[in-house]
Structure formats: C-alpha cells, structure tokens
Design an enzyme around this catalytic site. Structure first.
Site, PDB file in Angstrom:
ATOM      1  N   ASP A  33       0.821  -1.216   0.000  1.00 27.88           N
ATOM      2  CA  ASP A  33       0.000   0.000   0.000  1.00 27.88           C
ATOM      3  C   ASP A  33       0.863   1.279   0.000  1.00 27.88           C
ATOM      4  OD1 ASP A  33      -2.259   1.575   0.125  1.00 27.88           O
ATOM      5  OD2 ASP A  33      -3.096   0.579   1.893  1.00 27.88           O
ATOM      6  N   ASP A  67      -5.437 -10.119   9.448  1.00 30.63           N
ATOM      7  CA  ASP A  67      -3.991  -9.914   9.328  1.00 30.63           C
ATOM      8  C   ASP A  67      -3.225 -10.550  10.489  1.00 30.63           C
ATOM      9  OD1 ASP A  67      -4.678  -8.452   7.152  1.00 30.63           O
ATOM     10  OD2 ASP A  67      -4.050  -6.518   7.950  1.00 30.63           O
ATOM     11  N   ASP A  82      -6.773  -6.145  -1.826  1.00 30.75           N
ATOM     12  CA  ASP A  82      -7.273  -6.077  -0.456  1.00 30.75           C
ATOM     13  C   ASP A  82      -8.792  -5.894  -0.408  1.00 30.75           C
ATOM     14  OD1 ASP A  82      -6.994  -6.061   2.351  1.00 30.75           O
ATOM     15  OD2 ASP A  82      -5.136  -4.896   2.222  1.00 30.75           O
TER      16      ASP A  82
END
Length: 998
Positions: free
Chosen positions: A577, A714, A654
């Site tokens: 990201d 995560d 994502d």
C-alpha cells in the site's frame, strides 16, 4: 435396457419419462463418445519420437515448463524443441508453444537441453536398448533456434498469447538465422512487416479521430471502462501490405537484408514489388509509394542504365506512383498474368540459351530495406547460372518446395490437416490441441471415479437423474461457476472456409472440461496456469508499512539475488500500500507517487525483471485502500491494464472500504471476479492474490478466479497472544479483524486445509520471521507450518538488515522443498491435544502429516505448550487416513506396515558463521560453504527444481538421516516450548509402494 449383475443374472434398470434422467450405461456410453471426439483433435499417432529419423522439416513445440524463458529477451536462454509425439507423450501436461513447421531439426527431447526430470519416454535408451526414459543425451549439431522458442514472435518480439492474438501472422521463408541477422523462420504481424509497430491501428485511429470526438471520449473514460469490449477478431490490414491471395510466401526484410542478392528479383516475374519498411517511429499513415515499388531515386538509377527498355512487361519498373492501391494489393486478370508470365519466360529462356546470366539483366535493387513477397511459381524464375546457383544452393527452400514430415495416423484418426508453409498462426488451434491431449489423459482417470458413483444406481435399478450427475461433479470439482464458464467458452467460435479457426472455438474442450476433477492423481489446473506451487517472495508491509520507495524496493531486490534467495525460489518483489498519488490522471488512471517513485513504476518493474525477479503490486477491491489511498472498485478494467502496462506480475488485492459489498459468497465473488476478468483480459499472466481476510468463505469459491485467498485477518508478530482486535478463533466468523497471532491462524486454517490445491492456495498471510516478536523456536515453527500447510512463503522482514538466525530459517531448502513439492496436498492435523498452558492460557500439542511426491511423507510435532515435551506418534496414527478408502472400505497393505527412513529437516540448519559469511559478502551462494560448525549447500532451484533435487537425493533437501522406523513402529521427539520437530519419511529400500497404495 438389460444389464448383468456380478452374479450373472439379468437386471432391468428402470426408465422414467423424464428428460432429466439417463441410465448408468447411457452415461458411460456418452463419455466414451466424448473420449472419441477428443481423439479426433489428435488424429496422428504419438508413440514414436522423430529423433531416429534425423533432421526433418517437422512440426515442433517448445516446452515452457521445462525451459521457462527469462523475462528479458536479452538474457541467456537454452531453447529446445520437441516433436509432435513428445509434445503429447512426454510433455502433455506442460505449458507448450507450438512453433509449427521448422526445417532441418532433430527432436531435442531426452537431450541435455531439457531437464533430466523430464525424460523422453519414446526414445530407445542406447545403454539398455529399451524404450525410455532417456535423458541427458547429446543434442543434434544442426539444430537452429530463434526467439519463437521463448514464445516471442515477429520483429516486435511480442509474447504470443493465444487468448488475445487476433488477425493473421505470416511465416518468413527464413533465409538467415538470428545469428546471421535474419529471423530464422519467424512469424510476422503485417504491420511489423511494414515497420509500423503493433500499435499502428490505434495510432491511426487517433490521428483520424476528430478532436471533438477525442475530447468526448476522454470525458467519458470511466463510463467506457464498464462497457464490454467488442468480440470482433477482424484486424485492419495496413496500406501497402499485399492481399493474401496475391502471394504464396514471403521473405522478411531481415532475411532480405542478410541476402541482398535477392533484392534484384523484386518486381520481376514471380515476385511482387518490394514492400518497404517504414522509418522507425513514423507516425503518419504510409502511402502506397512509401510501402511498395521502387523509390524515385531507384527508378532514376534504373533508367540511367537503360535496363527497363529491354525488359518484358512485368519486369519493367513502375514509376507512376499513383495514390491508388498498388498492383501488389490488387487482383489481376488471369489472361494478363498468363501473357506477362509467358513473355518473361521467353526472355529468360533466350538469356539462358545464350549462356548469359539472367540475373545481370534485372533492374538494380531498391536500396531501402524491404520485404519480398513471392507467387506460387517464384522458384521457376531464379537464374540458375553457375554464379547465381552458388547463392541459391544455400537455401534449398528456394530451389524446390519443401516436404514436411507428418506422423502416421492413429488407429482412430480419420485424417488431419496437412502442413502449410505460409499462413495464419491460427491455422491450427494450439490451445484446442493441448486441451484435447489433456482431455484424453484425464478421461481414463475419470472413468474409474465415475464407476464408484454409478455402482449403487446400477445395483438398485434406479435411474440416474441429471441433478444426481450435476451434484456429483460439483462435489468432485468444487466449482460450479467454473463448469458453467467452461460450458459456454466455445459459444463464440466458428470456422471459416479457408480452414482458419478462431481462438475461442473450444466447444469440444468445453465438454471435456466439465468432467475435470479439481483434485486428483493428475493434479489440479490453475484458472490462469499460475501458482502450481505456493508463491514465494517478499512484501514490504510487515517491515516498512507506508515508508516505502523505489530505492528500498530495488535495494531489497538486489539483496534477494546476492543472498541466493531468488534462486531458493523467492521470486516475487511485492510493493504494498501507499504507492499512489491521491488523484487519478485526467484519463482516470492510477498515478505513482512522484516523490517515492520519481522515474515511475515501470522503471522499477524493469529493473526488478532485469534481476531475474518478478514484480508485484497492491490495490483494494474498495473505494480506497486500507491506508486510504485510491482503490480499484469500479475501475477494474483500467487499473488492470495499467498494471499490465507497468509489467506487473502479481496483484495483492485487499478488502478495505468495499462500500458494503459483502455479506454472502455471491456478492463477494462478483466484486473480486471483476478484477480477475480484467487481469485476464490484459493478456499478461498476472498472479491474482485475493486479500479478503476470509470474508464470505473464499475457500469455497475462489479456486475458479484467483491463485490464493487470505483465509484470516492480518497476522501480527506473536506466537499465541490473544487480541480483541482478532475476535474469532474459528474459521467461520463474521469479523476477521487483525492482530491475529500465528496460533490463532493455525487453528482457523486446520479445518479447511483441503481447500488449497495447485493453482489456488489458502493464504495464511506473510511471514513474520525476523521481525522480533517471537523466539527462534517460534519462528522455526512458524516457517515450518506455513510450508507444511502450503501457504505462500512471502517474507515480511527487512532483507538488507536481516540477522544470520533469520536468514538460516528462511533459507532452509529442506523445509522449502516441502512447500514446493508438486503433489500439492496440504498437511492435515491428525490430532490436537491439551498441553501445559502458557501465560495467555494457551497450550496444545498436535501432529501434522503431509503426503509428498515419490512416496515420501513429512510429519511435524508442534508443541504449543509452555514446557518442552517428549512427543510421539505411531505409524498407525501417522497413516490413519490411509487405513480406509473414501467410501470406508479397509485398505491394504498399509504404509504403517512398511519400514521408513527418518530425516530431520532442521538438523542441517545453516550455522550463524555460514549465514554471516553470505550476508556480509564473504562467501558465494552457489557453491559449497564450509566452516567449523557446519557444512551445507545453499540450494539453487533456478537450475534444478525441488522435485528434481529430491529425486536426485540432494542432501540439502533431505536434511540429516537420524534413524529408521520399523513396520508398525513409533516416532518420538523432544520438542521445545513453542517449538517444532519436522521430519521427512522415505520408504526404505525394497519397501517402496505402488501408487495405488499411497
């Protein structure tokens, strides 16, 4: 309809009037007919390699599985070509490129040009006199190779993609190989023959498009993204390129320039006028005078020599450069052709009768670079005087028409298309042939599976309904959506009169594809032919977060090469990201942050590729990414093309800011499938890594549209610490969260490990090894279990600053070999028992088992308790899944009744001394590294795949043999707190089992 049961008495199977039922025998008969239909696509026998026949002009294939080409065309490469029979019998399950007819070639299968683990099964072994397997034999000296063997075609060097290629390509007669500045029988796009470039058509449309239309198009870019693309395969022929019916073959400008003597024949009898190569970078649409006929200067030169006045009609240069389509592109009357050819032949005969050189009477050649197109009688018009024959004899294809070898017909074959010299690359459907091969092979396996399904119906007399069959195959494959897609894949296909088949015409294969099991002895098939084993690489997020830039990426990539990590299999360098600007460009495209990436993403991608690595990027199936940068929801087509243009090989996708588009499997499937389809449409192979945290159970549906899927929230760098931000402890939760410990993820994946398969993997998130939150024993357990369960091995640490301990874990080839084993079956947790609890109230011990190729197994004792434990398991426990069949019947003999050798996969762990010598540049990574504490070799999977290394008993992959286990024996090990013991089991000599015993 009568049948006979096992006792020989007649039994009648009931019929119904329903159109949705059929008897078992009818179903089997239908499948037998399906097999026969598939074999029609392979009419030739494939039981003999052509190597004993020597050098032939024959149909060849290049195997990209055995010899994967490098990303950069300039990198060194060892090409190889295999004959038609070997492409099926020896490489039928591999990725192949059909090269069509190549002259003077001897099959390379079984030679040193191909890996020893892919032997030729059709050649006679010179040492034993028995057919196959043969490998490592000398290669034929006369074979020549060009870029086609890398799957690159044409002067543009473009990778050939059968899914996206449109229009017609033409094969050059090949008067010179690549080493002699020719093309070596390459296939060419018409626009590249003219030197216009592959984007000629788009540039031409842009030039001729009114400004108002252009502005309107730009303003409606986003709307256009959502519109389906046209399905037309018609490609506009560039001006100046001859009509196909006007020529028989052609010689490209490279081969003409390498043989300048042939230039003088241009425009004479049997040869069309020169088709000039435009200037590089020329943006204007070419005029006929620019692409055909002599230049003004050349014409003046010919006139000054008074040659044209002595020549018959078709030999006279045409200096009237009108704006109309040149004569090479128009149809002539047959009577005019006959009169001209007769005149030319008369002139040629008179010259030869006087023992003069006919060639000397031809006009001076055009000095520009051009391609030469020839008619079907061009060979009759060459001068064959003693002087000219010296040039001709070097090229037998100019003296007489070449014969091409065709394999004998198979017993069921009823013909086949003959070979063609010049023509479309679509003349034969490469993909249909490959898929038909696979269909024939798979069907024989499938019949046995279907038999067990149909047996109860046959014995009971019950009719088999269509719903019964549908439910069975959905259960077998696990992807109803994929079957529907396959069933309609051929709906747009057709075949026209000149025998050219369109790329999408796979109706036959669509039928066969309905029967393919998703997991079987033949292995699974990826939706995009990627991820046959779990991906390996590095992602910046765990170590750097948003603090990432081009310099950091390139430094890491270089260290991955220097440390030997690339050659261990860590191929992907993934930019996560925070890489983009806050706004899209005027045309709606994502833009890289100019401070972090001053030269753009493409420059970074190119440099990573130059290192022999692959480049990955990140986006989100939402309005924004998780760090609140721009996402790709609603922009899938444009963003996918942007990634492809940048040379991206991997997309991590994502799930943040998804506008509420979740809640059931269909909604989430459609949201992620939009990007899957957009990536495929680009024509570039891009690994698709879904990162949707297990939302809506992707393990049940993602196999048909992604290569991996995150199955949990995560990870964070803890062994088993509970965290309220990761509230779920089972896989079927509604709030995946984040800050999930390693053991939290292990416990969630255990019930769904079987959902992973070659081409589609459960992703347990990136590795935390080396980030400081766990002990050395905990990191060893972390790395071992990710390998055993077939999760991707994506490093998440600071590579340039990694410690020796971190390196020796990540660079353990014996553990990586478990991950990369081609069997593709994830480990199963056999039992999970209570143990001493730690400070967080956590404490279990468990046994994990995985079946490997070659009859090997691996087992792991995991001690998640608070104290060291002596753990043990009997062979009966280890092989409990082998005690019964899927239907519950007892098997035998059992693996537990065999003797096994035991190898410790951590006993040969690299010492800190050795690791530091590599990390600090004091030792090379491609040789044996010695120190007082240890002796090991850093394995090079680039040179030899892990599967081949295991077959070769490579010590780096086997660990250390610590003993043997007797039949019905027990294995025990002292396992440290929060640690693991990992072993490979190999059948003892003389105790190897048959395939059906495993």
């Amino acid at each position: 309809m009568d049948t006979v049961n096992s006792q020989g008495s007649p039994r009648r199977i009931a019929r119904t009037d329903s159109h949705e039922s059929q008897t078992a025998l009818e179903f089997i008969d239908g499948q037998l007919q399906l097999e026969a239909d598939a074999r029609e696509a392979l009419p030739y026998a494939f039981d003999h390699c052509t190597q004993p026949l020597g050098s032939l002009r024959q149909n060849l294939f290049s195997c990209l599985t055995c010899n994967p080409p490098p990303r950069s065309p300039s990198d060194s490469y060892t090409p190889a070509g295999v004959c038609y029979s070997c492409s099926i019998a020896c490489h039928g399950e591999h990725e192949l490129v059909e090269l069509f007819n190549r002259r003077n070639f001897t099959c390379d299968c079984g030679t040193t040009r191909l890996p020893a683990e892919s032997p030729c099964t059709l050649r006679i072994d010179p040492a034993t006199g028995v057919k196959g397997p043969v490998h490592s034999q000398p290669t034929a000296q006369g074979n020549t190779y060009n870029q086609n063997f890398r799957n690159r075609f044409c002067g543009c060097g473009e990778l050939y993609n059968a899914h996206t290629e449109k229009g017609t390509m033409f094969q050059c007669l090949g008067l010179a190989g690549e080493g002699d500045r020719g093309c070596g029988e390459d296939w060419w796009h018409p626009e590249c023959v003219l030197g216009l470039g592959r984007d000629w058509s788009r540039r031409r449309k842009t030039m001729h498009e009114p400004e108002s239309t252009s502005n309107q198009t730009e303003n409606n870019t986003d709307a256009a993204d959502s519109q389906p693309e046209g399905n037309s395969d018609e490609q506009e022929t560039p001006p100046g390129f001859p009509e196909e019916e006007d020529f028989e073959a052609f010689i490209c400008y490279k081969c003409v320039d390498a043989n300048p003597w042939i230039k003088r024949y241009a425009g004479t009898s049997g040869f069309l006028r020169p088709v000039l190569k435009a200037s590089t970078g020329k943006m204007e649409e070419p005029t006929p005078a620019e692409t055909n006929g002599p230049t003004v200067e050349a014409t003046a030169q010919m006139e000054s020599k008074n040659i044209s006045n002595d020549l018959p009609g078709s030999l006279q240069p045409d200096s009237s450069h009108s704006s109309e389509r040149p004569v090479t592109g128009s149809k002539r009357k047959a009577q005019e052709d006959e009169e001209i050819d007769e005149s030319a032949q008369t002139k040629k005969a008179k010259v030869e009768a006087s023992h003069d050189c006919y060639y000397d009477t031809l006009p001076e050649p055009n000095p520009a670079s051009f391609s030469l197109f020839v008619k079907d009688d061009f060979r009759d018009h060459f001068c064959r005087c003693a002087k000219c024959y010296a040039d001709l004899r070097k090229h037998p294809q100019l003296l007489e028409e070449e014969d091409s070898y065709e394999p004998p017909m198979s017993e069921d074959g009823e013909g086949g298309r003959g070979s063609v010299g010049t023509g479309s690359l679509l003349d034969r459907d490469v993909m249909a042939t490959n898929k038909s091969t696979e269909g024939v092979m798979v069907y024989n396996h499938l019949k046995d599976k279907v038999k067990s399904f149909l047996q109860p119906f046959a014995e009971s007399g019950q009719a088999v309904g269509a719903e019964d069959i549908k439910a069975y195959f959905e259960k077998l494959r696990g992807d109803e959506q994929g079957m529907k897609a396959a069933a309609t894949a051929g709906s747009n296909g057709h075949e026209d009169g000149d025998n050219r088949r369109e790329q999408s015409a796979y109706a036959l294969w669509a039928s066969v594809a309905l029967l393919l099991p998703s997991t079987s002895a033949l292995g699974s098939k990826s939706y995009n032919d990627l991820a046959k084993t779990p991906q390996m690489g590095w992602d910046n997020w765990n170590a750097y977060g948003c603090e990432i830039d081009a310099e950091t990426l390139l430094e890491t990539a270089q260290k991955m090469v220097d440390y030997g990590l690339r050659d261990l299999g860590y191929k992907y360098v993934i930019l996560d990201d925070c890489w983009s600007e806050p706004q899209r460009s005027e045309n709606g495209s994502l833009v890289a942050n100019s401070t972090k990436f001053p030269d753009g993403i493409k420059a970074v991608s190119d440099q990573i590729h130059d290192l022999g690595l692959l480049f990955g990027m990140y986006s989100s199936a939402g309005e924004y990414t998780c760090a609140q940068y721009l996402g790709s929801l609603g922009h899938e087509t444009r963003d996918a093309q942007t990634f492809a243009d940048w040379g991206v090989d991997y997309l991590k996708y994502d799930n943040c800011y998804n506008q509420g588009q979740e809640g059931n499997s269909l909604i989430t499937f459609n949201r992620y499938d939009a990007m899957s389809q957009a990536l495929n449409k680009t024509g570039r192979p891009i690994f698709y890594s879904m990162c949707n945290w297990g939302t809506d159970y992707p393990w049940n549906w993602a196999q048909t549209m992604a290569n991996s899927w995150r199955m949990s929230g995560d990870i964070y760098d803890s062994f088993d610490r509970p965290d309220d931000r990761c509230p779920c402890t089972t896989y079927d939760c509604r709030l995946p969260g984040f800050h999930c410990s390693m053991m939290n993820i292990i416990n969630k994946v255990a019930p769904i490990v079987d959902k992973g398969q070659p081409g589609a993997w459960n992703d347990m998130d990136a590795l935390e090894v080396g980030n400081g939150g766990m002990s050395d024993d905990e990191y060893k357990a972390h790395f071992s279990l990710w390998a055993m369960i077939k999760s991707p091995l994506i490093m998440g640490t600071n590579i340039p600053k990694m410690t020796a301990a971190t390196y020796s874990i990540l660079a353990n080839p014996a553990v990586i070999a478990i991950s990369q084993d081609p069997t593709g079956t994830p480990a199963v947790r056999i039992w999970n028992r209570a143990a001493d609890v730690d400070q967080y109230g956590q404490g279990t011990m468990s046994l994990w088992v995985i079946a490997l190729s070659g009859g090997d197994y691996a087992i792991a004792f995991l001690n998640a308790g608070n104290t060291p434990l002596m753990m043990n398991a009997t062979l009966a426990e280890i092989f409990i899944d082998k005690a019964t069949t899927a239907g519950g019947a007892t098997r035998g003999p059992l693996p537990s009744s065999k003797g096994w050798d035991l190898y410790d996969l951590w006993a040969n762990r690299m010492s800190d001394i050795t690791a530091n010598s590599i990390l600090h540049g004091n030792a090379t990574v491609n040789g044996t590294i010695m120190d007082s504490a240890n002796s090991t070799m850093l394995y090079n999977a680039t040179e030899m795949a892990y599967s081949a290394g295991i077959k070769a008993n490579n010590a780096a992959l086997l660990g250390v043999k610590i003993g043997s286990v007797a039949p019905m024996g027990m294995i025990e090990a002292m396992v440290p707190k929060h640690g693991i013991a990992l072993y490979r089991l190999r059948p003892q000599s003389g105790a190897s089992m048959k395939r059906d015993e495993l």
